[in-house]
Structures are given as structure tokens and as C-alpha cells.
Design an enzyme around this catalytic site. Structure first.
Site, PDB file in Angstrom:
ATOM      1  N   GLU A   1       8.267  14.466  -2.906  1.00  0.00           N
ATOM      2  CA  GLU A   1       7.833  13.096  -3.147  1.00  0.00           C
ATOM      3  C   GLU A   1       7.871  12.695  -4.612  1.00  0.00           C
ATOM      4  OE1 GLU A   1       4.656  10.012  -1.249  1.00  0.00           O
ATOM      5  OE2 GLU A   1       4.065  12.105  -1.379  1.00  0.00           O
TER       6      GLU A   1
ATOM      7  N   GLU B   1      -8.377  10.092  -6.652  1.00  0.00           N
ATOM      8  CA  GLU B   1      -9.442  10.892  -6.039  1.00  0.00           C
ATOM      9  C   GLU B   1      -8.870  12.071  -5.266  1.00  0.00           C
ATOM     10  OE1 GLU B   1     -10.915   6.957  -7.047  1.00  0.00           O
ATOM     11  OE2 GLU B   1      -9.160   7.623  -5.919  1.00  0.00           O
TER      12      GLU B   1
ATOM     13  N   GLY C   1       7.649   5.734   6.512  1.00  0.00           N
ATOM     14  CA  GLY C   1       6.601   5.285   7.411  1.00  0.00           C
ATOM     15  C   GLY C   1       5.620   6.383   7.746  1.00  0.00           C
TER      16      GLY C   1
ATOM     17  N   SER D   1       1.954   6.460   6.008  1.00  0.00           N
ATOM     18  CA  SER D   1       0.575   5.968   5.914  1.00  0.00           C
ATOM     19  C   SER D   1       0.277   4.923   6.989  1.00  0.00           C
ATOM     20  CB  SER D   1       0.325   5.351   4.543  1.00  0.00           C
ATOM     21  OG  SER D   1       0.396   6.329   3.530  1.00  0.00           O
TER      22      SER D   1
ATOM     23  N   SER E   1       6.772   1.106   1.011  1.00  0.00           N
ATOM     24  CA  SER E   1       7.535   0.587  -0.134  1.00  0.00           C
ATOM     25  C   SER E   1       8.964   0.244   0.280  1.00  0.00           C
ATOM     26  CB  SER E   1       7.573   1.622  -1.260  1.00  0.00           C
ATOM     27  OG  SER E   1       6.279   1.972  -1.669  1.00  0.00           O
TER      28      SER E   1
END
Length: 378
Positions: free
Chosen positions: A241, A361, A124, A126, A158
Site C-alpha cells: 500500500e 491512531e 474497495g 473500507s 479514491s
């Protein structure tokens, strides 16, 4: 960079290959619920064999595998066409973070169920207005007696629909600089104050979710690393990650590319100069991805922590996988976009590659600034 395996690494690979030969995962179910159960059950088989968390220390249920052995595990997992474990975020993110920052009680309570997939974890971090800039998050936690009350919203979470626990970062002090006023919580998802709303994708799946948190309670014993220290704890999670996944993904991409070569051969297009040129470029990029993943591994062994190469491999994989699936669709024709076919799924799912796990990006900015030494964009 030495790409040859020593005797210990070769023995590890051979033992793992023998285990996969005796424990074939079977075919993946096509429906979402069945696929999740398949991944969970196969992780339990891995755990029974001592393979679910090879990179974890032995005392926590792992094998104490080296970085190279961990890379071998993910390569062999993909070669066996086995699924990523259902609790992949627990194994790669939650577990190592708890080992680094957790109390003895937290380690004893939380680590073992991660390995066996008894308790699934989600991340948790974003939020709608705090994606790439984690420190701008708005979810609040207020002290209340012997614990905390958390209110806010998370997005792109997710596996939240199957999770027992959430690695959640919330703001606990609004009066200090934004990086300093955060706390890392281990949020129990099984309470009415936490609502999960699936985000349906073009594949029909709902891998990602929104979390709506309205006065959820977290006890002091489920604060990780101490109040106000959330930024440092979160960095530990973020550094892990993409650990190992590049090796799984590059083998899976190689397998898909081999299938594209086979499709081109069946249609007599291998000698077509345009098709041959595009196939050759994809082959080259796939090999570069494999070597870059190992170069990143060498950097970790040398400096003790992941470098910006992780951003480069994610960027390369995302764009190459999209190019690969697009070429497959062009070669196969309308059949490739027919509902329910394997190539239609691959084509649609690839659209999200350049967004998930760090947008292209943002990854380009990281490579520009940290690899090429270019000035910051802002």
C-alpha cells in the site's frame, strides 16, 4: 544501512533525470478534471519511455528495478515536480496483487492497460463499519450460475469516479470465522449496479467516493486467488500500500519546507528565535523522515517484506506536513488562507493527512505493538 548508490543505481538515476529534463510535465491545472487528465497524460508519457512501472518485471512492461531503484524513481519524480501517475493504485496495488495471485489469462488481460492508464483501478476495501478492521466488512457476494452477485457499500474509495476496475473484497461465506469467509473480486465498475457518489472535501475536490453496489455481477474469471481466499490476497495488496510513496512524499515535503524558509526570509523572520526554532524542528523531522524511509527499504531488502517502518513514515509525514503548512499560514498571514492560493490548498489538504492511508491512531498502535513490543490496547 548504506545510503550511497552503487554504479548501477547512479546510472539509473542519471538516465531518469535526463528523461525528466526532456519531458517536463508542465504546470498542474488548478481544476480537478484538468488535473486528472494531466496526470493521466503524463503517465502515458512515462509508459512510452518505459518509466511508468519501473518496479514491475520486464515481461509485464516494467524495468525489473530493484527496491533502491524504485525509491530513486519516486524521489526523482517529486524533484521534477511531476505528478503521481493517475493509475497509482493500479501500479502499486492491483498490478503486484494480480502478478502474485492471478491466472495467466488475468495477467495477460489486465496488466498492460494498468501501465498505460487505459484502465484505472480503485480499491474497495473500507466500509462504513469496517475501516481499520477489514475482516468485519458486510458487503456480500452470492454465487449465481457461473459467477457472483455482489451487494454492499464501500467508502473512501479514491479515484472511483475515473475507474474501470475495483479491487473489491466481499463476504462469500458467513458461516466461517470472519477472516476465512472472504473473496477478492475484480469488479467491473462499468455497470448500472455500481453507483459512485463523490465525497467533497474542504479543498473543493472529490478525491474520495462512496460506492453503492446493488446486485453487481462478477464472473468467475474475475475472482482473484480463489473463493474464500480473499484475506490472504488482500494482505498482498495491503503490504504494497505505501510502497515507494514515502520517497515521493519526503521530497515534496522538503520542497514545501524550502518555500517556507523563503517566505520567512522575505519577511525578515529567519533570525527570529521562535521562527528559527520551528523551522529547525521541521528541517530535522524532514531529514528523519528521509532516513526512516531508507531504513524501511533496508528492512525489506533484509527480510523480504515491508516492516512496521511503513506505518512510522506515514505517521511522521502526516503530522509534520500539518505542522509545516500551519507555520506557513502563520508566517504569510491572511493571504495564506485566501481562496485559490497555493498555500490555502496545502493548508486545507493537509487536514486529511492524519486520516487517509491509515489513521494516525491505528498507526500508533502498530508502532507500539510491533516496534516497541507494548501489549495490545484491546
Amino acid at each position: 544501512m548504506d545510503l550511497t548508490f552503487n554504479e548501477q543505481e547512479t546510472a539509473f538515476r542519471d538516465e531518469l533525470r535526463a528523461w525528466f529534463a526532456e519531458n517536463h510535465p508542465g504546470e498542474a491545472p488548478s481544476n480537478e478534471e484538468g488535473n486528472y487528465a494531466w496526470r493521466r497524460d503524463f503517465q502515458r508519457r512515462l509508459a512510452d519511455g518505459g518509466w511508468a512501472a519501473v518496479h514491475w518485471p520486464v515481461e509485464f512492461g516494467g524495468r525489473g528495478a530493484s527496491l533502491t531503484q524504485s525509491a530513486i524513481f519516486y524521489e526523482e519524480l517529486a524533484r521534477a515536480r511531476a505528478p503521481l501517475p493517475a493509475n497509482i493504485l493500479g501500479l502499486l496495488l492491483a498490478g503486484p496483487t494480480i502478478m502474485t495471485w492471478g491466472t495467466d489469462e488475468q495477467k495477460e488481460r489486465l496488466l498492460a492497460p494498468i501501465v498505460t492508464a487505459e484502465e484505472i483501478w480503485c480499491q474497495g476495501f473500507s466500509e462504513p463499519d469496517a475501516g481499520s478492521d477489514l475482516a468485519s466488512l458486510k458487503t456480500r457476494a452470492v454465487r449465481d450460475g457461473g459467477g457472483w452477485v455482489v451487494t454492499g457499500q464501500k467508502v473512501w474509495t479514491s479515484g472511483a469516479q475515473s475507474s474501470k476496475w475495483c479491487m473489491l473484497v466481499a463476504r462469500t461465506d458467513p458461516d466461517v470465522p470472519k477472516h476465512r469467509g472472504l473473496t477478492y473480486f475484480l469488479l467491473d465498475m462499468e455497470q448500472d449496479a455500481v453507483q459512485v457518489r463523490p465525497l467533497r472535501q474542504i479543498t473543493g475536490e472529490a478525491e474520495f467516493n462512496e460506492l453503492f453496489i446493488e446486485e453487481a455481477r462478477v464472473s468467475d474469471e474475475n475472482v482473484l486467488g480463489g473463493a474464500g481466499n480473499g484475506w490472504k490476497v488482500a494482505l498482498t495488496t495491503l503490504m504494497n500500500e505505501r510502497a515507494g510513496l514515502a520517497f515521493f512524499l519526503q521530497v515534496r515535503m522538503r520542497q514545501l519546507l524550502d518555500e517556507v524558509f523563503a517566505e520567512a526570509d522575505r519577511r525578515g523572520l529567519v533570525d527570529d528565535p521562535v521562527v528559527a526554532d520551528r523551522l529547525g524542528a521541521l528541517h530535522l523531522k524532514t531529514e528523519v523522515l528521509r532516513l526512516t524511509a531508507y531504513r524501511g527499504l533496508t528492512a525489506i531488502e533484509r527480510y523480504g517484506q515491508p516492516g512496521p517502518e511503513g506505518s512510522l513514515t506515514k505517521w511522521m509525514w502526516s503530522e509534520t506536513n500539518q505542522q509545516l503548512t500551519q507555520l506557513a499560514a502563520e508566517l504569510i498571514g491572511p493571504e495564506a488562507v485566501a481562496a485559490g492560493t497555493s498555500w490555502s490548498y496545502e493548508l486545507l489538504r493537509a487536514r486529511g493527512n492524519t486520516i487517509e492511508g491509515g489513521t494516525t491512531e491505528i498507526l500508533k498502535n502498530i508502532v507500539a505493538e510491533r516496534v516497541l513490543g507494548l501489549p495490545k490496547a484491546r
